[in-house]
Enzyme design. Structure first.
Site, PDB file in Angstrom:
ATOM      1  N   ASN A 167      29.199 -55.329   6.548  1.00  0.00           N
ATOM      2  CA  ASN A 167      29.362 -55.756   5.162  1.00  0.00           C
ATOM      3  C   ASN A 167      30.753 -56.352   5.018  1.00  0.00           C
ATOM      4  O   ASN A 167      31.740 -55.630   4.922  1.00  0.00           O
ATOM      5  CB  ASN A 167      29.185 -54.528   4.252  1.00  0.00           C
TER       6      ASN A 167
ATOM      7  N   LYS B 160      32.014 -57.851   2.616  1.00  0.00           N
ATOM      8  CA  LYS B 160      32.523 -57.781   1.239  1.00  0.00           C
ATOM      9  C   LYS B 160      33.106 -59.156   0.837  1.00  0.00           C
ATOM     10  O   LYS B 160      32.640 -60.174   1.332  1.00  0.00           O
ATOM     11  CB  LYS B 160      33.529 -56.640   1.085  1.00  0.00           C
TER      12      LYS B 160
ATOM     13  N   HIS C 134      25.329 -51.236  -3.735  1.00  0.00           N
ATOM     14  CA  HIS C 134      26.579 -50.793  -3.106  1.00  0.00           C
ATOM     15  C   HIS C 134      27.469 -50.114  -4.159  1.00  0.00           C
ATOM     16  O   HIS C 134      27.493 -50.523  -5.315  1.00  0.00           O
ATOM     17  CB  HIS C 134      27.307 -51.989  -2.486  1.00  0.00           C
TER      18      HIS C 134
ATOM     19  N   GLU D 189      30.505 -50.279  -4.783  1.00  0.00           N
ATOM     20  CA  GLU D 189      31.467 -51.137  -5.484  1.00  0.00           C
ATOM     21  C   GLU D 189      30.782 -51.845  -6.644  1.00  0.00           C
ATOM     22  O   GLU D 189      31.391 -52.087  -7.689  1.00  0.00           O
ATOM     23  CB  GLU D 189      32.100 -52.124  -4.491  1.00  0.00           C
TER      24      GLU D 189
ATOM     25  N   GLU E 178      26.183 -43.743   1.759  1.00  0.00           N
ATOM     26  CA  GLU E 178      27.620 -44.012   1.789  1.00  0.00           C
ATOM     27  C   GLU E 178      28.325 -43.135   0.758  1.00  0.00           C
ATOM     28  O   GLU E 178      28.349 -43.481  -0.433  1.00  0.00           O
ATOM     29  CB  GLU E 178      27.894 -45.483   1.452  1.00  0.00           C
TER      30      GLU E 178
ATOM     31  N   GLY F 158      36.208 -47.175   2.700  1.00  0.00           N
ATOM     32  CA  GLY F 158      37.503 -47.847   2.729  1.00  0.00           C
ATOM     33  C   GLY F 158      38.689 -46.907   2.670  1.00  0.00           C
ATOM     34  O   GLY F 158      39.821 -47.328   2.458  1.00  0.00           O
TER      35      GLY F 158
ATOM     36  N   SER G  72      33.931 -45.769   6.278  1.00  0.00           N
ATOM     37  CA  SER G  72      34.974 -45.646   7.306  1.00  0.00           C
ATOM     38  C   SER G  72      34.413 -45.437   8.707  1.00  0.00           C
ATOM     39  O   SER G  72      34.988 -44.712   9.512  1.00  0.00           O
ATOM     40  CB  SER G  72      35.969 -44.537   6.927  1.00  0.00           C
TER      41      SER G  72
HETATM   42  P1  PGA Z   1      34.140 -49.194   5.019  1.00  0.00           P
HETATM   43  O1  PGA Z   1      33.061 -49.769   3.982  1.00  0.00           O
HETATM   44  O2  PGA Z   1      33.487 -49.188   6.372  1.00  0.00           O
HETATM   45  O3  PGA Z   1      35.305 -50.146   4.926  1.00  0.00           O
HETATM   46  O4  PGA Z   1      34.482 -47.809   4.564  1.00  0.00           O
HETATM   47  C1  PGA Z   1      31.714 -49.435   4.090  1.00  0.00           C
HETATM   48  C2  PGA Z   1      30.937 -50.102   2.984  1.00  0.00           C
HETATM   49  O5  PGA Z   1      31.455 -50.182   1.870  1.00  0.00           O
HETATM   50  O6  PGA Z   1      29.800 -50.573   3.165  1.00  0.00           O
END
Ligand code: PGA
Length: 253
Positions: A13, A15, A98, A100, A171, A177, A213
């Site tokens: 992803n 982003k 997601h 976010e 997640e 993140g 992460s």
């Molecule tokens: P990350 O993000 O691996 O940077 O923690 C995962 C995601 O948001 O899909």
């Protein structure tokens, strides 16, 4: 764990990162490092405006292309939105729900469900992200939160979901993140719960990924868990060597 062996999936992803030129270069680097990996379903999820050029880079390869979001209507006065009908010409998969989008942009459980329905209606594989916040985690509400998110998604479907027609990504919001990964035991426990929950409702569950992460250092341990069918990878998916290491870890599962 139940059913026949499931092909692991690792989805990157990206982003809101990379210019179009950088995204094309990243896709080429992923292709170079991952296309020989036949034991893993490798997916990249670039920004919308990269889909066409990245599609050209990936053409004829095993690396699959998806989008990061979709709107639930097919067309109309929805300025700025992109429909599944449009995406169906460009890619195979789409991420919905997601955290976010849920937490920064206020997307609801019901809207996530409508997005999956639109994706499925147009033959796209929807990757549905679910997961609890840190305070929900600390309150012991993880199972209740993911059940609520999944039940809302299932309630929005008018056609039957097949096990290979969608994917779930667990997640935990506190792990995205942050560098703070769920332990393999924590991730396994929730992914197993999700599998059983969906099997009870639909008779068959799709693949269940872990995200939050995921790194070169922790991928193998996470993917060794029986109910974790791969990963949804954010930050590490922007580094082709690291992403390839994560893909290889899924391949030895
Ligand atoms: P990350 O993000 O691996 O940077 O923690 C995962 C995601 O948001 O899909």
């Amino acid at each position: 764990m139940s059913g026949t062996p499931r092909l692991p999936m690792v989805a990157g992803n990206w982003k809101m990162n990379t210019t179009v030129a950088e995204g094309v270069a990243l896709a080429a680097a992923v292709l170079e490092r991952c296309s020989a990996e036949t034991a893993v379903d490798v997916v990249v999820l670039p920004p919308f405006v990269h889909l066409q050029p990245v599609r050209e880079v990936l053409a004829g390869s095993r690396v699959r292309l998806g989008a990061q979001d979709v709107f639930w209507e097919d067309s109309g006065a929805y300025t700025g939105e992109v429909s599944a009908a449009m995406l169906a010409d460009l890619c195979d998969l789409v991420l919905v729900g997601h955290s976010e989008r849920r937490h920064l942009l206020g997307e609801t459980d019901a809207e996530t469900g409508r997005k999956l329905a639109a994706a499925v209606r147009h033959g796209l594989v929807g990757i549905v992200a679910v997961g609890e916040t840190e305070s929900e985690h600390d309150a012991g509400d993880t199972f209740a939160v993911v059940d609520r998110q999944l039940d809302a998604v299932l309630a929005a479907q008018s056609t039957a979901l097949t096990a290979d027609g969608w994917v779930i990504a667990y997640e935990p919001v506190w792990a995205i993140g942050t560098g703070r990964t769920a332990t393999p035991e924590q991730a396994q426990e929730v992914c197993a719960h999700i599998r059983v929950h969906v099997e009870r409702r639909l008779g068959a569950a799709p693949r269940v990924l872990y995200g939050g992460s995921v790194s070169a250092a922790n991928a193998a341990e996470l993917f060794a868990c029986p109910d974790i069918d791969g990963g949804l990878v954010g930050g590490a998916s922007l580094k082709p060597d690291v992403f390839a290491t994560i893909v290889a870890a899924a391949g030895t599962r």
